[in-house]
Design an enzyme around this catalytic site. Structure first.
Site, mmCIF file in Angstrom:
data_model
loop_
_atom_site.group_PDB
_atom_site.id
_atom_site.type_symbol
_atom_site.label_atom_id
_atom_site.label_comp_id
_atom_site.label_asym_id
_atom_site.label_seq_id
_atom_site.Cartn_x
_atom_site.Cartn_y
_atom_site.Cartn_z
ATOM 1 N N GLY A 131 50.044 112.525 64.233
ATOM 2 C CA GLY A 131 49.614 112.278 62.854
ATOM 3 C C GLY A 131 49.811 110.804 62.563
ATOM 4 O O GLY A 131 48.896 109.997 62.708
ATOM 5 N N TRP A 156 43.994 119.192 60.477
ATOM 6 C CA TRP A 156 44.042 118.635 59.115
ATOM 7 C C TRP A 156 42.798 117.811 58.790
ATOM 8 O O TRP A 156 42.888 116.713 58.258
ATOM 9 C CB TRP A 156 45.317 117.812 58.919
ATOM 10 C CG TRP A 156 46.526 118.674 59.037
ATOM 11 C CD1 TRP A 156 47.396 118.736 60.092
ATOM 12 C CD2 TRP A 156 46.970 119.643 58.086
ATOM 13 N NE1 TRP A 156 48.352 119.686 59.850
ATOM 14 C CE2 TRP A 156 48.114 120.254 58.624
ATOM 15 C CE3 TRP A 156 46.515 120.057 56.826
ATOM 16 C CZ2 TRP A 156 48.806 121.265 57.965
ATOM 17 C CZ3 TRP A 156 47.205 121.059 56.165
ATOM 18 C CH2 TRP A 156 48.340 121.644 56.729
ATOM 19 N N ARG A 268 53.256 122.378 20.667
ATOM 20 C CA ARG A 268 54.437 123.203 20.939
ATOM 21 C C ARG A 268 55.570 122.838 19.973
ATOM 22 O O ARG A 268 55.916 121.658 19.841
ATOM 23 C CB ARG A 268 54.884 122.953 22.386
ATOM 24 C CG ARG A 268 56.234 123.513 22.738
ATOM 25 C CD ARG A 268 56.187 125.006 22.881
ATOM 26 N NE ARG A 268 57.454 125.523 23.363
ATOM 27 C CZ ARG A 268 57.796 126.799 23.271
ATOM 28 N NH1 ARG A 268 56.957 127.672 22.722
ATOM 29 N NH2 ARG A 268 58.950 127.205 23.740
ATOM 30 N N GLN A 337 57.855 119.381 33.292
ATOM 31 C CA GLN A 337 59.083 119.381 32.500
ATOM 32 C C GLN A 337 58.774 119.470 31.001
ATOM 33 O O GLN A 337 59.409 120.228 30.271
ATOM 34 C CB GLN A 337 59.880 118.097 32.809
ATOM 35 C CG GLN A 337 61.321 118.138 32.356
ATOM 36 C CD GLN A 337 62.149 119.159 33.134
ATOM 37 O OE1 GLN A 337 61.753 119.627 34.195
ATOM 38 N NE2 GLN A 337 63.280 119.536 32.573
ATOM 39 N N ILE A 338 57.782 118.707 30.560
ATOM 40 C CA ILE A 338 57.407 118.726 29.138
ATOM 41 C C ILE A 338 56.904 120.114 28.742
ATOM 42 O O ILE A 338 57.189 120.612 27.653
ATOM 43 C CB ILE A 338 56.334 117.638 28.858
ATOM 44 C CG1 ILE A 338 56.993 116.257 28.942
ATOM 45 C CG2 ILE A 338 55.668 117.847 27.499
ATOM 46 C CD1 ILE A 338 56.016 115.088 28.916
ATOM 47 N N GLU A 364 46.005 110.578 54.710
ATOM 48 C CA GLU A 364 45.496 109.196 54.872
ATOM 49 C C GLU A 364 46.656 108.195 54.984
ATOM 50 O O GLU A 364 46.578 107.064 54.518
ATOM 51 C CB GLU A 364 44.500 108.847 53.765
ATOM 52 C CG GLU A 364 43.290 109.778 53.834
ATOM 53 C CD GLU A 364 41.989 109.205 53.331
ATOM 54 O OE1 GLU A 364 41.946 108.026 53.011
ATOM 55 O OE2 GLU A 364 40.996 109.975 53.290
ATOM 56 N N SER A 367 53.657 107.899 52.865
ATOM 57 C CA SER A 367 54.286 106.762 52.161
ATOM 58 C C SER A 367 55.081 105.907 53.150
ATOM 59 O O SER A 367 55.132 104.677 53.009
ATOM 60 C CB SER A 367 55.228 107.272 51.067
ATOM 61 O OG SER A 367 54.483 107.796 49.996
ATOM 62 N N GLU A 368 55.676 106.562 54.141
ATOM 63 C CA GLU A 368 56.472 105.811 55.120
ATOM 64 C C GLU A 368 55.559 104.884 55.936
ATOM 65 O O GLU A 368 55.924 103.737 56.221
ATOM 66 C CB GLU A 368 57.230 106.783 56.037
ATOM 67 C CG GLU A 368 58.348 107.572 55.343
ATOM 68 C CD GLU A 368 57.854 108.595 54.314
ATOM 69 O OE1 GLU A 368 56.739 109.134 54.479
ATOM 70 O OE2 GLU A 368 58.579 108.851 53.331
HETATM 71 N N1 CAA Z 1 42.398 97.015 60.613
HETATM 72 C C1 CAA Z 1 41.926 96.594 61.833
HETATM 73 N N2 CAA Z 1 42.711 96.608 62.946
HETATM 74 C C2 CAA Z 1 43.967 97.075 62.819
HETATM 75 C C3 CAA Z 1 44.502 97.506 61.606
HETATM 76 C C4 CAA Z 1 43.664 97.450 60.459
HETATM 77 N N3 CAA Z 1 44.107 97.858 59.267
HETATM 78 N N4 CAA Z 1 45.772 97.918 61.785
HETATM 79 C C5 CAA Z 1 46.057 97.721 63.081
HETATM 80 N N5 CAA Z 1 44.953 97.210 63.712
HETATM 81 C C6 CAA Z 1 44.853 96.794 65.107
HETATM 82 C C7 CAA Z 1 45.980 95.822 65.424
HETATM 83 O O1 CAA Z 1 45.616 94.483 65.102
HETATM 84 C C8 CAA Z 1 46.180 96.017 66.904
HETATM 85 O O2 CAA Z 1 45.219 95.268 67.611
HETATM 86 P P1 CAA Z 1 45.650 94.363 68.906
HETATM 87 O O3 CAA Z 1 46.447 95.279 69.788
HETATM 88 O O4 CAA Z 1 44.339 93.943 69.481
HETATM 89 O O5 CAA Z 1 46.475 93.240 68.370
HETATM 90 C C9 CAA Z 1 45.864 97.485 67.123
HETATM 91 O O6 CAA Z 1 45.073 97.902 65.981
HETATM 92 C C10 CAA Z 1 47.118 98.335 67.191
HETATM 93 O O7 CAA Z 1 47.842 98.137 65.990
HETATM 94 P P2 CAA Z 1 49.385 98.505 65.859
HETATM 95 O O8 CAA Z 1 50.132 97.925 67.020
HETATM 96 O O9 CAA Z 1 49.809 98.127 64.473
HETATM 97 O O10 CAA Z 1 49.341 100.099 66.036
HETATM 98 P P3 CAA Z 1 50.472 101.183 65.907
HETATM 99 O O11 CAA Z 1 50.319 102.148 67.005
HETATM 100 O O12 CAA Z 1 51.802 100.533 65.699
HETATM 101 O O13 CAA Z 1 50.019 101.978 64.593
HETATM 102 C C11 CAA Z 1 50.050 102.519 62.276
HETATM 103 C C12 CAA Z 1 49.954 101.434 63.353
HETATM 104 C C13 CAA Z 1 50.004 101.745 60.964
HETATM 105 C C14 CAA Z 1 51.312 103.327 62.352
HETATM 106 C C15 CAA Z 1 48.797 103.444 62.393
HETATM 107 O O14 CAA Z 1 48.891 104.262 63.529
HETATM 108 C C16 CAA Z 1 48.585 104.318 61.173
HETATM 109 O O15 CAA Z 1 48.024 103.874 60.172
HETATM 110 N N6 CAA Z 1 48.996 105.624 61.235
HETATM 111 C C17 CAA Z 1 48.699 106.578 60.184
HETATM 112 C C18 CAA Z 1 47.390 107.274 60.459
HETATM 113 C C19 CAA Z 1 46.801 107.931 59.243
HETATM 114 O O16 CAA Z 1 46.720 107.342 58.171
HETATM 115 N N7 CAA Z 1 46.347 109.170 59.415
HETATM 116 C C20 CAA Z 1 45.665 109.902 58.389
HETATM 117 C C21 CAA Z 1 44.429 110.517 58.971
HETATM 118 S S1 CAA Z 1 43.110 110.897 57.886
HETATM 119 C C22 CAA Z 1 43.590 112.196 56.910
HETATM 120 O O17 CAA Z 1 44.590 112.113 56.291
HETATM 121 C C23 CAA Z 1 42.772 113.433 56.799
HETATM 122 C C24 CAA Z 1 41.810 113.518 55.682
HETATM 123 O O18 CAA Z 1 40.685 113.882 55.912
HETATM 124 C C25 CAA Z 1 42.169 113.215 54.266
#
Ligand code: CAA
Length: 382
Positions: A131, A156, A268, A337-338, A364, A367-368
């Site tokens: 995830g 998901w 109320r 609560q209200i 998406e 928060s962490e």
């Molecule tokens: N835009 C473009 N490129 C990006 C970027 C961004 N915002 N963020 C990172 N990158 C690039 C980096 O520059 C890096 O490139 P290089 O290796 O060439 O330098 C590469 O991607 C890897 O980046 P990281 O080393 O930062 O990657 P990481 O493995 O440490 O992961 C993370 C970063 C922020 C934890 C990311 O994995 C993340 O956002 N995780 C959460 C995923 C998420 O939001 N999932 C929700 C899915 S959708 C959903 O919720 C379902 C729905 O339908 C509602």
């Protein structure tokens, strides 16, 4: 500094506000109770041209910018958070990457149909075992002739069952981690594609969330989005924009909760007078309204930066998502609560708002994860 919406955006907000009050809010509670997809509302939004709100006019969409889309999503979420996520997902994480990373052929094949509401779309990154650590997914894609074979389980996913096309992330070179992922446009009718279980969720009960099962799913090369290995960056850039939409959704839910609370507190009575006359209630209402406005300002700032097109907005999008989604959980808590015991009853909409708010700090990007993204950007800039 100008905090005002343009005349066009103001008109959009007022039109949506009136439409939501008339057509969305009255049925939202019942659809939630029945866990029923809001097909009629989707149809009406399609007629208003809002299913393709972020799709350029050249492809039949409304061509709204990010700020305009945020305004519309906030209004929809005030009435129905389920409907808001359905619309937000199809626009921001399906049509969005096709607009930004698709080729002309892909744009022509999908965008006009998405814009008209003939089809809905989704986005599929998450898996049962990945995830937050999105780069380490297990779904594999291998090229055979002019077709990729995709195998893996996706979890998901919003708009399952009703969605027609999904942006699916798979590893073409698993040994390369985030650099080995590729994005594909996968249609529900492709051989080897099936929908799996639909989640029985705490909230957003009239939206459909579930799994995709890909078993040697045959995806033509023409449906690869961008180049091989670009998938992670496409996914991250897509989520940057989409998080603004989820933040706007949170602001909308919170506004609904506040409005219900004001109405309830006026009628109320306790200790011989309406409870809105007690300072304890007034302070809660004041804190709720202040937090909502603060969140909206962050949402609009992030949207404005994205619309400028020449600046990075990743940090600001994460700040908006973090603040707005944590905010809506506090506001929904205060709304219950209200309402006292009535807030714990399904008869009152705040019970639904409370459940709907919960997922916003999770999907998406939790928060962490938003804090991690913000902190990385802060540390890079020093
Ligand atoms: N835009 C473009 N490129 C990006 C970027 C961004 N915002 N963020 C990172 N990158 C690039 C980096 O520059 C890096 O490139 P290089 O290796 O060439 O330098 C590469 O991607 C890897 O980046 P990281 O080393 O930062 O990657 P990481 O493995 O440490 O992961 C993370 C970063 C922020 C934890 C990311 O994995 C993340 O956002 N995780 C959460 C995923 C998420 O939001 N999932 C929700 C899915 S959708 C959903 O919720 C379902 C729905 O339908 C509602």
């Amino acid at each position: 500094m100008d905090f005002a919406l343009t005349e066009e955006q103001g008109l959009l907000r007022d039109t949506m506000r009136e439409f939501v009050s008339r057509e969305i809010s009255p049925e939202a509670g019942e659809l939630d109770r029945l866990s029923q997809f809001p097909s009629r509302a989707i149809q009406r939004l399609a007629e208003l041209g809002l299913l393709g709100m972020a799709i350029p006019e050249a492809f039949g969409g409304a061509g709204l910018d990010t700020l305009g889309s945020a305004v519309a999503i906030e209004e929809i979420a005030r009435g129905s958070a389920s409907l808001a996520v359905t619309v937000s997902v199809t626009n921001s994480v399906c049509a969005g990457p096709i607009v930004h990373f698709g080729n002309e052929d892909q744009r022509r094949r999908y965008l006009p149909r998405l814009a008209k509401g003939e089809i809905l779309g989704g986005f599929s990154l998450t898996e049962p075992d990945s995830g937050s650590d999105a780069a380490h997914l297990r779904t594999r894609a291998s090229l055979e002739g002019d077709t990729y074979l995709l195998t893996g389980d996706k979890a998901w996913v919003s708009n399952v069952q009703v969605g027609h096309v999904f942006v699916v992330l798979a590893a073409t070179r698993p040994e390369q981690g985030s650099h080995g992922l590729t994005a594909f446009l996968v249609e529900r009718d492709f051989p080897g594609f099936s929908f799996g279980k639909v989640e029985d969720k705490m909230g957003l009960r009239s939206s459909l969330t579930g799994s995709l099962e890909l078993q040697d799913c045959r995806v033509p090369v023409a449906n690869r989005l961008g180049e091989e290995g670009q998938g992670f960056k496409i996914a991250m850039a897509t989520l940057d924009g989409a998080r603004i939409g989820i933040a706007a959704q949170a602001v909308g839910i919170a506004r609904g909760a506040l409005q219900e609370s004001i109405a309830f507190a006026r009628q109320r009575k306790a200790f011989g007078r309406p409870i809105c006359q007690f300072q304890a209630i007034q302070f809660m209402l004041a804190d709720m309204a202040t937090a909502i406005d603060a969140a909206r300002l962050l949402v609009h700032r992030a949207a404005h930066l994205r619309d400028r097109g020449d600046v990075q907005f990743t940090k600001e999008a994460s700040m908006a998502k973090l603040f707005a989604t944590e905010m809506v959980n506090r506001v929904a808590y205060q709304a219950v609560q209200i309402h006292g015991a009535y807030g714990y009853s399904r008869e009152y909409p705040v019970e639904r708002y409370y459940r709907d708010a919960r997922v916003t700090t999770i999907y998406e990007g939790t928060s962490e994860i938003q804090r991690l993204v913000i902190a990385r950007r802060l540390l890079e800039s020093v």
